[in-house]
Design a protein around this motif. Structure first.
Motif, PDB file in Angstrom:
ATOM      1  N   ARG A   6     -25.318  47.380  40.034  1.00 51.94           N
ATOM      2  CA  ARG A   6     -25.629  46.778  38.587  1.00 51.94           C
ATOM      3  C   ARG A   6     -27.018  47.684  38.052  1.00 51.94           C
ATOM      4  NH1 ARG A   6     -26.897  42.466  42.704  1.00 51.94           N
ATOM      5  NH2 ARG A   6     -28.673  43.554  42.794  1.00 51.94           N
ATOM      6  N   THR A   7     -27.490  48.553  38.575  1.00 54.15           N
ATOM      7  CA  THR A   7     -28.089  49.508  38.523  1.00 54.15           C
ATOM      8  C   THR A   7     -27.213  50.841  37.223  1.00 54.15           C
ATOM      9  OG1 THR A   7     -29.468  50.239  40.455  1.00 54.15           O
ATOM     10  CG2 THR A   7     -29.490  51.989  38.332  1.00 54.15           C
ATOM     11  N   ARG A   9     -24.677  49.575  35.685  1.00 55.83           N
ATOM     12  CA  ARG A   9     -24.382  49.428  34.686  1.00 55.83           C
ATOM     13  C   ARG A   9     -25.759  49.181  33.694  1.00 55.83           C
ATOM     14  NH1 ARG A   9     -21.630  44.040  37.270  1.00 55.83           N
ATOM     15  NH2 ARG A   9     -19.161  45.239  36.957  1.00 55.83           N
ATOM     16  N   ASN A  10     -26.836  49.317  34.053  1.00 54.68           N
ATOM     17  CA  ASN A  10     -27.820  48.929  33.648  1.00 54.68           C
ATOM     18  C   ASN A  10     -28.052  50.773  32.904  1.00 54.68           C
ATOM     19  OD1 ASN A  10     -30.593  47.936  32.478  1.00 54.68           O
ATOM     20  ND2 ASN A  10     -31.628  49.185  34.070  1.00 54.68           N
ATOM     21  N   LEU A  11     -28.013  51.258  33.195  1.00 56.39           N
ATOM     22  CA  LEU A  11     -28.241  52.651  32.650  1.00 56.39           C
ATOM     23  C   LEU A  11     -27.068  52.520  31.669  1.00 56.39           C
ATOM     24  CD1 LEU A  11     -28.293  55.242  35.618  1.00 56.39           C
ATOM     25  CD2 LEU A  11     -30.266  55.232  33.732  1.00 56.39           C
ATOM     26  N   PHE A  12     -25.738  52.039  31.544  1.00 58.27           N
ATOM     27  CA  PHE A  12     -25.157  51.999  30.544  1.00 58.27           C
ATOM     28  C   PHE A  12     -25.405  51.367  29.176  1.00 58.27           C
ATOM     29  CE2 PHE A  12     -21.614  54.800  33.265  1.00 58.27           C
ATOM     30  CZ  PHE A  12     -21.271  55.051  31.908  1.00 58.27           C
ATOM     31  N   ARG A  13     -25.755  50.135  29.547  1.00 58.20           N
ATOM     32  CA  ARG A  13     -27.260  49.532  28.336  1.00 58.20           C
ATOM     33  C   ARG A  13     -28.162  49.871  28.201  1.00 58.20           C
ATOM     34  NH1 ARG A  13     -25.435  45.259  32.201  1.00 58.20           N
ATOM     35  NH2 ARG A  13     -26.912  45.047  33.420  1.00 58.20           N
ATOM     36  N   VAL A  14     -29.271  50.231  28.811  1.00 62.28           N
ATOM     37  CA  VAL A  14     -29.870  51.284  28.429  1.00 62.28           C
ATOM     38  C   VAL A  14     -29.624  52.497  27.405  1.00 62.28           C
ATOM     39  CG1 VAL A  14     -31.471  52.950  29.225  1.00 62.28           C
ATOM     40  CG2 VAL A  14     -31.751  50.966  30.215  1.00 62.28           C
ATOM     41  N   THR A  15     -28.865  53.319  27.833  1.00 64.32           N
ATOM     42  CA  THR A  15     -28.596  54.709  26.807  1.00 64.32           C
ATOM     43  C   THR A  15     -27.726  53.999  25.461  1.00 64.32           C
ATOM     44  OG1 THR A  15     -26.840  55.336  28.443  1.00 64.32           O
ATOM     45  CG2 THR A  15     -27.760  56.242  28.751  1.00 64.32           C
ATOM     46  N   GLY A  16     -27.584  53.340  25.964  1.00 67.71           N
ATOM     47  CA  GLY A  16     -26.888  52.596  24.747  1.00 67.71           C
ATOM     48  C   GLY A  16     -27.474  51.511  23.668  1.00 67.71           C
ATOM     49  N   LEU A  17     -28.576  51.162  24.218  1.00 67.43           N
ATOM     50  CA  LEU A  17     -30.207  51.197  23.299  1.00 67.43           C
ATOM     51  C   LEU A  17     -30.662  51.759  22.703  1.00 67.43           C
ATOM     52  CD1 LEU A  17     -31.715  48.773  22.253  1.00 67.43           C
ATOM     53  CD2 LEU A  17     -32.740  49.152  24.629  1.00 67.43           C
ATOM     54  N   ALA A  18     -31.321  52.796  23.567  1.00 68.02           N
ATOM     55  CA  ALA A  18     -32.182  54.054  23.257  1.00 68.02           C
ATOM     56  C   ALA A  18     -30.902  55.292  22.393  1.00 68.02           C
ATOM     57  CB  ALA A  18     -32.731  55.077  24.659  1.00 68.02           C
ATOM     58  N   ASN A  27     -22.645  59.780  24.407  1.00 70.49           N
ATOM     59  CA  ASN A  27     -21.735  60.218  25.137  1.00 70.49           C
ATOM     60  C   ASN A  27     -22.160  61.257  26.379  1.00 70.49           C
ATOM     61  OD1 ASN A  27     -20.067  58.777  24.110  1.00 70.49           O
ATOM     62  ND2 ASN A  27     -18.997  60.510  22.778  1.00 70.49           N
ATOM     63  N   ALA A  28     -23.462  62.477  26.665  1.00 71.40           N
ATOM     64  CA  ALA A  28     -23.925  63.523  26.776  1.00 71.40           C
ATOM     65  C   ALA A  28     -24.393  62.558  28.190  1.00 71.40           C
ATOM     66  CB  ALA A  28     -24.213  63.678  26.744  1.00 71.40           C
ATOM     67  N   ALA A  29     -25.680  61.379  27.902  1.00 79.01           N
ATOM     68  CA  ALA A  29     -26.348  60.913  28.949  1.00 79.01           C
ATOM     69  C   ALA A  29     -24.840  59.518  30.102  1.00 79.01           C
ATOM     70  CB  ALA A  29     -26.481  60.097  28.017  1.00 79.01           C
ATOM     71  N   ARG A  30     -24.258  59.063  28.945  1.00 79.19           N
ATOM     72  CA  ARG A  30     -23.582  59.116  30.266  1.00 79.19           C
ATOM     73  C   ARG A  30     -22.075  59.450  31.052  1.00 79.19           C
ATOM     74  NH1 ARG A  30     -21.518  53.803  26.266  1.00 79.19           N
ATOM     75  NH2 ARG A  30     -24.126  52.644  26.228  1.00 79.19           N
ATOM     76  N   ASP A  31     -22.228  60.339  30.271  1.00 79.44           N
ATOM     77  CA  ASP A  31     -21.462  61.785  31.163  1.00 79.44           C
ATOM     78  C   ASP A  31     -22.752  62.108  33.059  1.00 79.44           C
ATOM     79  OD1 ASP A  31     -18.858  61.299  29.915  1.00 79.44           O
ATOM     80  OD2 ASP A  31     -19.223  63.859  28.703  1.00 79.44           O
ATOM     81  N   GLN A  32     -23.865  62.402  32.006  1.00 81.69           N
ATOM     82  CA  GLN A  32     -24.716  62.747  32.908  1.00 81.69           C
ATOM     83  C   GLN A  32     -24.451  61.516  34.087  1.00 81.69           C
ATOM     84  OE1 GLN A  32     -26.002  65.537  34.017  1.00 81.69           O
ATOM     85  NE2 GLN A  32     -27.664  65.100  35.499  1.00 81.69           N
ATOM     86  N   ALA A  57     -32.608  56.108  40.339  1.00 78.33           N
ATOM     87  CA  ALA A  57     -32.161  55.463  38.546  1.00 78.33           C
ATOM     88  C   ALA A  57     -32.485  54.678  38.094  1.00 78.33           C
ATOM     89  CB  ALA A  57     -30.257  55.445  39.396  1.00 78.33           C
ATOM     90  N   GLN A  58     -32.742  53.685  38.201  1.00 81.58           N
ATOM     91  CA  GLN A  58     -33.652  52.763  38.139  1.00 81.58           C
ATOM     92  C   GLN A  58     -35.204  53.290  37.476  1.00 81.58           C
ATOM     93  OE1 GLN A  58     -34.333  50.518  42.012  1.00 81.58           O
ATOM     94  NE2 GLN A  58     -32.421  49.172  41.219  1.00 81.58           N
ATOM     95  N   ASP A  59     -35.331  54.188  38.523  1.00 78.56           N
ATOM     96  CA  ASP A  59     -37.473  54.773  37.543  1.00 78.56           C
ATOM     97  C   ASP A  59     -36.263  55.138  35.766  1.00 78.56           C
ATOM     98  OD1 ASP A  59     -38.269  53.842  39.324  1.00 78.56           O
ATOM     99  OD2 ASP A  59     -38.639  55.959  40.414  1.00 78.56           O
ATOM    100  N   VAL A  60     -35.610  56.307  36.188  1.00 79.48           N
ATOM    101  CA  VAL A  60     -34.650  56.151  35.059  1.00 79.48           C
ATOM    102  C   VAL A  60     -34.637  55.808  33.788  1.00 79.48           C
ATOM    103  CG1 VAL A  60     -33.088  58.417  34.038  1.00 79.48           C
ATOM    104  CG2 VAL A  60     -33.943  58.769  35.758  1.00 79.48           C
ATOM    105  N   ALA A  61     -33.671  54.515  34.018  1.00 83.94           N
ATOM    106  CA  ALA A  61     -33.149  53.630  33.525  1.00 83.94           C
ATOM    107  C   ALA A  61     -34.321  52.787  32.296  1.00 83.94           C
ATOM    108  CB  ALA A  61     -33.228  52.622  33.973  1.00 83.94           C
ATOM    109  N   LYS A  62     -35.846  52.738  33.418  1.00 85.69           N
ATOM    110  CA  LYS A  62     -37.322  52.316  32.540  1.00 85.69           C
ATOM    111  C   LYS A  62     -37.897  53.327  31.981  1.00 85.69           C
ATOM    112  CE  LYS A  62     -38.791  49.930  37.203  1.00 85.69           C
ATOM    113  NZ  LYS A  62     -39.115  49.780  37.918  1.00 85.69           N
ATOM    114  N   ILE A  63     -37.556  54.584  32.469  1.00 80.82           N
ATOM    115  CA  ILE A  63     -37.925  55.452  30.911  1.00 80.82           C
ATOM    116  C   ILE A  63     -37.466  55.587  30.127  1.00 80.82           C
ATOM    117  CG2 ILE A  63     -38.231  57.695  30.955  1.00 80.82           C
ATOM    118  CD1 ILE A  63     -39.426  58.160  33.699  1.00 80.82           C
TER     119      ILE A  63
END
Length: 112
Positions: A6-7, A9-18, A27-32, A57-63
């Motif tokens: 879940r975390t 997938r959430n990171l992928f959704r968040v990067t898509g938004l940001a 692409n760089a964020a998702r590779d990381q 990872a959850q904290d990174v997603a929030k930021i």
């Protein structure tokens, strides 16, 4: 682990938004994200490092969701892409440590 997935997938959704519209950064964020999750894939589920990595990872997603704003230069100005989850504030509230009051024009007072 369901929480890790879940975390992830959430990171992928968040990067898509940001980073919407900026393929290079997206692409760089998702590779990381992929690389960091692969590094931790060998950890035992019972290891305390797992919960620490997931929390990080959850904290990174929030930021990323609340504090990253894209800017694009248009002529002499920058156009910012602020979305509904972008944290908004003003300089007065940012400067104060938690719980203090802000006085506006020396009259009004509000919670920060």
């Amino acid at each position: 682990m369901a929480v890790a997935l879940r975390t992830y997938r959430n990171l992928f959704r968040v990067t898509g938004l940001a980073f919407k519209g900026d393929e290079r950064v997206l692409n760089a964020a998702r590779d990381q994200i992929r690389n960091r999750f692969r590094e931790n894939a060998t950890l035992e589920p019972s290891s305390p490092e797992v919960s620490s990595a997931i929390e990080h990872a959850q904290d990174v997603a929030k930021i990323i969701r609340h504090n990253i704003v894209q800017g694009k230069k248009e002529g002499e100005l920058y156009k910012l892409r602020i979305h509904e989850d972008t944290e908004r504030g003003d300089n007065d509230t940012v400067k104060l440590p938690g719980g203090q009051k802000v006085k506006i024009d020396g009259k009004k007072c509000c919670d920060t």
